[in-house]
Design an enzyme around this catalytic site. Structure first.
Site, PDB file in Angstrom:
ATOM      1  N   ASP A 115      13.719 -35.233 -16.699  1.00  0.00           N
ATOM      2  CA  ASP A 115      12.802 -34.459 -17.555  1.00  0.00           C
ATOM      3  C   ASP A 115      12.380 -33.161 -16.901  1.00  0.00           C
ATOM      4  OD1 ASP A 115      12.505 -37.360 -18.619  1.00  0.00           O
ATOM      5  OD2 ASP A 115      11.787 -36.000 -20.179  1.00  0.00           O
ATOM      6  N   ARG A 147       4.033 -32.395 -25.435  1.00  0.00           N
ATOM      7  CA  ARG A 147       4.278 -33.331 -24.314  1.00  0.00           C
ATOM      8  C   ARG A 147       4.307 -32.493 -23.036  1.00  0.00           C
ATOM      9  NH1 ARG A 147       8.946 -37.742 -24.996  1.00  0.00           N
ATOM     10  NH2 ARG A 147       7.646 -38.862 -23.501  1.00  0.00           N
ATOM     11  N   ASN A 155      11.671 -38.437 -14.133  1.00  0.00           N
ATOM     12  CA  ASN A 155      12.424 -39.067 -15.224  1.00  0.00           C
ATOM     13  C   ASN A 155      11.655 -40.310 -15.658  1.00  0.00           C
ATOM     14  OD1 ASN A 155      14.810 -39.114 -16.949  1.00  0.00           O
ATOM     15  ND2 ASN A 155      15.396 -40.972 -15.854  1.00  0.00           N
ATOM     16  N   LYS A 156      12.159 -40.986 -16.660  1.00  0.00           N
ATOM     17  CA  LYS A 156      11.467 -42.144 -17.259  1.00  0.00           C
ATOM     18  C   LYS A 156      10.931 -43.109 -16.208  1.00  0.00           C
ATOM     19  CE  LYS A 156      10.713 -42.731 -20.680  1.00  0.00           C
ATOM     20  NZ  LYS A 156       9.384 -42.298 -21.205  1.00  0.00           N
ATOM     21  N   ARG A 167      13.120 -37.340 -29.100  1.00  0.00           N
ATOM     22  CA  ARG A 167      12.735 -37.544 -27.707  1.00  0.00           C
ATOM     23  C   ARG A 167      13.925 -37.236 -26.805  1.00  0.00           C
ATOM     24  NH1 ARG A 167      16.085 -40.746 -26.667  1.00  0.00           N
ATOM     25  NH2 ARG A 167      15.468 -40.670 -24.503  1.00  0.00           N
ATOM     26  N   GLY A 168      13.651 -37.267 -25.478  1.00  0.00           N
ATOM     27  CA  GLY A 168      14.673 -36.842 -24.532  1.00  0.00           C
ATOM     28  C   GLY A 168      14.482 -35.355 -24.290  1.00  0.00           C
ATOM     29  N   GLN A 226      13.693 -47.661 -24.696  1.00  0.00           N
ATOM     30  CA  GLN A 226      14.747 -46.686 -25.028  1.00  0.00           C
ATOM     31  C   GLN A 226      16.129 -47.192 -24.622  1.00  0.00           C
ATOM     32  OE1 GLN A 226      11.803 -45.895 -23.664  1.00  0.00           O
ATOM     33  NE2 GLN A 226      11.121 -43.835 -24.201  1.00  0.00           N
TER      34      GLN A 226
HETATM   35  O1  MRU Z   1       9.938 -40.517 -23.201  1.00  0.00           O
HETATM   36  P1  MRU Z   1      11.347 -40.112 -23.472  1.00  0.00           P
HETATM   37  O2  MRU Z   1      12.116 -41.139 -24.238  1.00  0.00           O
HETATM   38  O3  MRU Z   1      11.437 -38.740 -24.073  1.00  0.00           O
HETATM   39  O4  MRU Z   1      12.007 -40.034 -22.027  1.00  0.00           O
HETATM   40  C1  MRU Z   1      13.321 -39.593 -21.906  1.00  0.00           C
HETATM   41  C2  MRU Z   1      13.832 -39.649 -20.510  1.00  0.00           C
HETATM   42  O5  MRU Z   1      13.135 -39.975 -19.584  1.00  0.00           O
HETATM   43  C3  MRU Z   1      15.257 -39.197 -20.313  1.00  0.00           C
HETATM   44  O6  MRU Z   1      15.847 -39.875 -19.256  1.00  0.00           O
HETATM   45  C4  MRU Z   1      15.247 -37.690 -19.997  1.00  0.00           C
HETATM   46  O7  MRU Z   1      14.529 -36.981 -20.961  1.00  0.00           O
HETATM   47  C5  MRU Z   1      16.598 -37.156 -19.931  1.00  0.00           C
HETATM   48  S1  MRU Z   1      17.297 -37.086 -21.537  1.00  0.00           S
HETATM   49  C6  MRU Z   1      18.791 -36.365 -21.535  1.00  0.00           C
END
Ligand code: MRU
Length: 350
Positions: free
Chosen positions: A238, A88, A248-249, A52-53, A197
């Protein structure tokens, strides 16, 4: 500085040429790697957040495609690419990496490459994407390190560290570089409901790196800021739209509003592979909706009342007006943010 990032491989190649990932669903309790060889396994790992990320899923998609289509022809690669691309919807690094792989496959096929040569070209491109991510992380760290001062209390959300990339991370990269230069600071890691996370991953990697980290529930950030205990908020992204709006998250937008209210700088760190100049602003970014069970259950135990509906978007959008700086691998940008479609053109660096 290398020893400050977790020494564990997050996303890369196994010795026998499969896609190797660190299974992040098992952290922090267990450090388990998995080797993946099929399109189905790659898609499942991305969907279930085993990997993820945004940058890490781009790298996983590239290596996964090369591995899963080994010895196949272009139509098979096209089919596999479509499946991986759809795993995704929000992080643009995924589409960016898949499109690069497809470009290489089509060019090789047009030049008459057979399946063997096609696979070799795909493996080479996947390795370039991985190596570029490592370099971009390093560059973001170098560019952003100056934002981290001695004694600072830094708040971050989700995990935008080494666990989210092939390198030393995005939002955490400036922290790792600053620390390697002797700067002393501490970090608040938002736990990041619903999938934790921050509590599971950010706290794990920062603690392993010797950086003081305090986990707090998401609803504690406002109180910390009001008490003057946060000097800087730093997060990853993202997808960054052409006008600088940032997906972002989920929870990032709320933090940005809070930071503005309290006069605290709000910094986004992301590589250029996260910039999507074809999306004009944040309203056009597709936000992933995830399984209601992520909200209704904690570690398999129901915590929400039966019968209630669930709202579970994985991301939200922070308007560019709330963002103090965007750190990229090409430099630190200040408003106004303008990412032109043919993005050699960037806003003036600070
Ligand atoms: O759902 P995830 O855990 O993939 O979400 C990740 C995030 O929102 C991170 O902040 C983003 O991908 C940047 S990672 C360098």
């Amino acid at each position: 500085m290398e020893q400050l990032a977790p020494p564990t491989l997050v996303v890369g190649w196994s010795p026998d040429g499969a896609l190797r990932i660190l299974d992040q669903r098992r952290l922090p309790g267990e450090v388990v790697t998995r080797d993946l060889r099929t399109v189905e396994a790659v898609v499942d790992a991305i969907r279930t957040l085993a990997v993820r990320g945004a940058p890490a899923i781009g790298v996983a998609a590239a290596i996964g495609l090369a591995v899963a289509t080994d010895g196949r022809d272009l139509p098979d690669v096209e089919r596999a690419a479509a499946a991986v691309r759809a795993s995704r919807p929000t992080a643009v690094n995924l589409m960016w990496a898949v499109d690069r792989m497809l470009g290489v496959a089509r060019t090789a096929a047009a030049a008459g490459a057979g399946p063997g040569a096609l696979s070799a070209a795909l493996r080479a491109e996947a390795e370039r994407i991985r190596a570029e991510d490592v370099a971009m992380c390093r560059a973001m760290g170098e560019h952003g390190a100056g934002l981290i001062g001695d004694g600072m209390r830094v708040l971050t959300h989700c995990n935008a560290g080494a666990l989210a990339t092939a390198g030393i991370g995005t939002a955490l990269a400036p922290l790792y570089v600053a620390r390697s230069r002797g700067v002393r600071f501490s970090v608040y890691a938002d736990e990041t409901r619903p999938l934790l996370q921050g509590a599971r991953l950010t706290a794990w990697e920062l603690h392993r790196a010797g950086i003081p980290v305090t986990v707090c529930a998401d609803n504690m950030a406002a109180g910390l800021m009001a008490a003057g205990r946060v000097d800087l908020v730093i997060v990853g992204a993202d997808r960054i739209a052409a006008n600088g709006d940032v997906a972002n998250k989920i929870g990032t937008y709320g933090l940005a509003v809070l930071a503005k209210h309290h006069g605290i700088p709000f910094v986004v760190v992301a590589p250029m592979s996260t910039v999507d100049p074809h999306t004009p602003d944040g309203t056009a970014i597709v936000i992933e909706q995830r399984d209601p069970a992520e909200v209704t259950h904690l570690a398999g135990v129901r915590v929400a009342a039966e019968g209630a509906a669930v709202h579970n978007p994985a991301f939200d959008v922070t308007p560019h007006t709330l963002i103090t700086r965007i750190v990229t691998d090409r430099g630190v940008l200040q408003p106004p943010y303008v990412f032109a479609p043919n993005t050699a053109v960037l806003p003036p660096p600070v």
